[in-house]
Design a protein around this motif. Structure first.
Motif, PDB file in Angstrom:
ATOM      1  N   ARG A 118       5.377   7.000 -16.828  1.00 32.07           N
ATOM      2  CA  ARG A 118       4.639   5.750 -16.658  1.00 32.07           C
ATOM      3  C   ARG A 118       4.056   5.603 -15.251  1.00 32.07           C
ATOM      4  O   ARG A 118       3.429   4.604 -14.924  1.00 32.07           O
ATOM      5  CB  ARG A 118       5.543   4.561 -16.941  1.00 32.07           C
ATOM      6  N   GLY A 119       4.316   6.549 -14.410  1.00 32.83           N
ATOM      7  CA  GLY A 119       3.805   6.486 -13.041  1.00 32.83           C
ATOM      8  C   GLY A 119       4.732   5.769 -12.091  1.00 32.83           C
ATOM      9  O   GLY A 119       4.327   5.426 -10.968  1.00 32.83           O
ATOM     10  N   GLN A 120       6.002   5.551 -12.492  1.00 39.50           N
ATOM     11  CA  GLN A 120       6.981   4.872 -11.648  1.00 39.50           C
ATOM     12  C   GLN A 120       8.005   5.879 -11.124  1.00 39.50           C
ATOM     13  O   GLN A 120       8.004   7.058 -11.495  1.00 39.50           O
ATOM     14  CB  GLN A 120       7.671   3.759 -12.445  1.00 39.50           C
ATOM     15  N   TYR A 121       8.851   5.367 -10.246  1.00 41.88           N
ATOM     16  CA  TYR A 121       9.933   6.227  -9.726  1.00 41.88           C
ATOM     17  C   TYR A 121      10.994   6.362 -10.811  1.00 41.88           C
ATOM     18  O   TYR A 121      11.571   5.388 -11.278  1.00 41.88           O
ATOM     19  CB  TYR A 121      10.538   5.622  -8.458  1.00 41.88           C
ATOM     20  N   GLY A 122      11.266   7.577 -11.217  1.00 43.19           N
ATOM     21  CA  GLY A 122      12.212   7.802 -12.301  1.00 43.19           C
ATOM     22  C   GLY A 122      13.543   8.330 -11.803  1.00 43.19           C
ATOM     23  O   GLY A 122      13.601   9.375 -11.147  1.00 43.19           O
ATOM     24  N   ALA A 123      14.607   7.593 -12.104  1.00 44.90           N
ATOM     25  CA  ALA A 123      15.962   8.012 -11.724  1.00 44.90           C
ATOM     26  C   ALA A 123      16.955   7.358 -12.676  1.00 44.90           C
ATOM     27  O   ALA A 123      16.697   6.289 -13.238  1.00 44.90           O
ATOM     28  CB  ALA A 123      16.271   7.618 -10.293  1.00 44.90           C
ATOM     29  N   ARG A 124      18.037   8.014 -12.909  1.00 44.12           N
ATOM     30  CA  ARG A 124      19.101   7.440 -13.737  1.00 44.12           C
ATOM     31  C   ARG A 124      20.435   8.043 -13.338  1.00 44.12           C
ATOM     32  O   ARG A 124      20.501   9.078 -12.664  1.00 44.12           O
ATOM     33  CB  ARG A 124      18.850   7.686 -15.223  1.00 44.12           C
TER      34      ARG A 124
END
Length: 474
Positions: A128-134
């Motif tokens: 989605r164009g966001q910062y991805g972390a989990r």
């Protein structure tokens, strides 16, 4: 509870609670701090891999490239690295790559190729164009099995064509967290212990200073000779000086009152005798009787003069808190000079004097006071020695002190009087007439002995009376 204990208890509670709060807060911040630092490293790694993998993902030949073999070889590496006391023996990063739809194209563990990861936050948010972390648990029932995932987009221009995720198990960070917590715990405990030690020393110093002032005040209130304690610290020094000034003012007033009363009482008797003799001399009387009354007036006037002089000498000694000088005083030479002054009196009474004082035996003290004290002792001994009797002077040194012994042949002192001989104005009748002295001589000697840190003892011995004057040896 003593003041020092109360001060230390308050200090202990303050330092203990403050130290515990700060230490527990820092301890709690270690774990998230380490994980934040690790996440920042994972972000850099993911973005680096995204640039390296861009061409293979764009060409659709990722599976046929050398990357699967490289990642497999990476997983088999054993670094054998010593990191701040912790040994690292294996690599822990898991790397997987998905396409623009979230389908896994490459997995360093080889377990998830072909699976749909589009619902995982790291992939979902990155696409989605966001910062991805989990952060997800490998075992839902084990809180220590969580793994941190950080993703970076693989771009063709501005279009996202894939996602690369880098994962690291949180349990691999635990040794570093525990080591930091352990070191911080020891350091914090040491600092708290040092703070408590400083507090204990401060409380002890303050209590010791207050105890010195208390003992000084108690000694002064008891009428004892006390030296002002030496204290360090502005307020405590000022308090000690204020106590000394107050003592001086109060003692001066009380001292003057006591001596005025004493002098008034002691002068009543000679003044009454002088007044009576003067009244009788106003009338007619034989010359012989007139001469007797004139002699009485002269005798009582001399008695008054002696009383005043001795009171003045005693007052000077009693008001002192220490010696004005401390010099070496030879005892034998001092006693020989005093005997020479009394030689006419000794010869008139046919007394025998045995001076056994050894040459070279010296004491530390104030020469003038010691001379006056020995003169009083010798004068007192001559008063009670019968005609033809004898005196013996001797001395011995022991334990850093000199004991001067003056023996005179005389009748034994009554038991009721022994304990009172050094009291002010207490005197026994002299042999051959019953005349009493001013009662200040032995009291003066006792004060001089105490001022020098010594003592005066009087007792009956075989054949007479012995006086022992103890003084510090030079």
């Amino acid at each position: 509870m003593p003041l020092g204990a109360r001060i230390f208890l308050v200090y202990f509670l303050f330092v203990g609670l403050a130290g515990w709060f700060v230490l527990s807060t820092v301890m709690d911040e270690i774990r998230p701090g380490v994980r934040q630092s690790t996440e920042e490293t994972l972000v850099d790694t993911a973005n680096l891999l995204a640039e390296i993998l861009r061409d293979e993902v764009k060409a659709g030949g990722l599976a046929q490239s050398r990357l699967p073999a490289l990642l497999e070889a990476y997983g088999r590496r054993q670094p054998q690295a010593q990191i701040w006391g912790v040994e690292k023996t294996q690599v822990n990063h898991r790397i997987y790559v998905t396409d623009a739809h979230g389908i896994v194209l490459l997995d360093s563990s080889g377990a998830a190729v072909g699976e749909d990861y589009s619902r995982w936050n790291d992939v979902l948010l990155t696409l989605r164009g966001q910062y991805g972390a989990r952060s997800s648990r490998e075992d839902p029932s084990d809180p220590d099995s969580s793994v941190m995932y950080v993703a970076a987009p693989i771009k063709d221009g501005e279009r996202i064509i894939g996602v690369v995720s880098v994962a690291k198990p949180n349990r691999t960070l635990q040794p570093y967290i525990e080591r930091s917590q352990r070191r911080l715990g020891w350091l914090g405990a040491g600092l708290i212990g040092l703070g408590l030690l400083i507090g204990a020393l401060l409380s002890w110093w303050l209590s010791a200073s207050l105890r010195k002032l208390t003992r000084y005040a108690q000694a002064v209130s008891a009428g004892q000779r006390a030296e002002l304690p030496s204290l360090r610290g502005g307020e405590l020094t000022q308090l000690a000086q204020a106590l000394e000034r107050m003592r001086t003012e109060l003692e001066g007033k009380a001292y003057v009152e006591r001596y005025v009363h004493t002098l008034t009482h002691e002068l009543k008797s000679p003044l009454a005798a002088i007044r009576g003799a003067a009244e009788l001399l106003g009338g007619e009387m034989p010359a012989a009787q007139r001469q007797r009354f004139v002699g009485n007036i002269d005798q009582e006037a001399g008695r008054m003069q002696q009383l005043i002089e001795r009171l003045l000498h005693l007052a000077q000694v009693e008001q002192r808190q220490g010696l004005e000088e401390r010099v070496r005083v030879p005892l034998r030479g001092l006693l020989e000079a005093l005997l020479e002054q009394q030689m006419a009196r000794i010869a008139r009474a046919s007394l025998r004097v045995d001076n056994q004082l050894p040459a070279g035996l010296d004491v530390w003290g104030e020469r003038f006071l010691l001379r006056q004290a020995l003169a009083n002792l010798l004068d007192n001994a001559l008063d009670f020695t019968p005609p033809g009797g004898w005196l013996r002077c001797s001395a011995e040194a022991r334990d850093g002190r000199v004991e001067l012994r003056l023996f005179n042949q005389a009748e034994a002192i009554p038991d009721y009087a022994l304990a009172r001989l050094c009291e002010r104005f207490y005197s026994l009748p002299r042999p051959g007439g019953g005349r009493k002295s001013s009662g200040l001589g032995l009291n003066f000697v006792s004060e001089v002995a105490q001022l020098h840190g010594g003592a005066l003892r009087i007792g009956n011995v075989e054949g007479g009376v012995e006086v022992v004057l103890s003084l510090p040896r030079a």
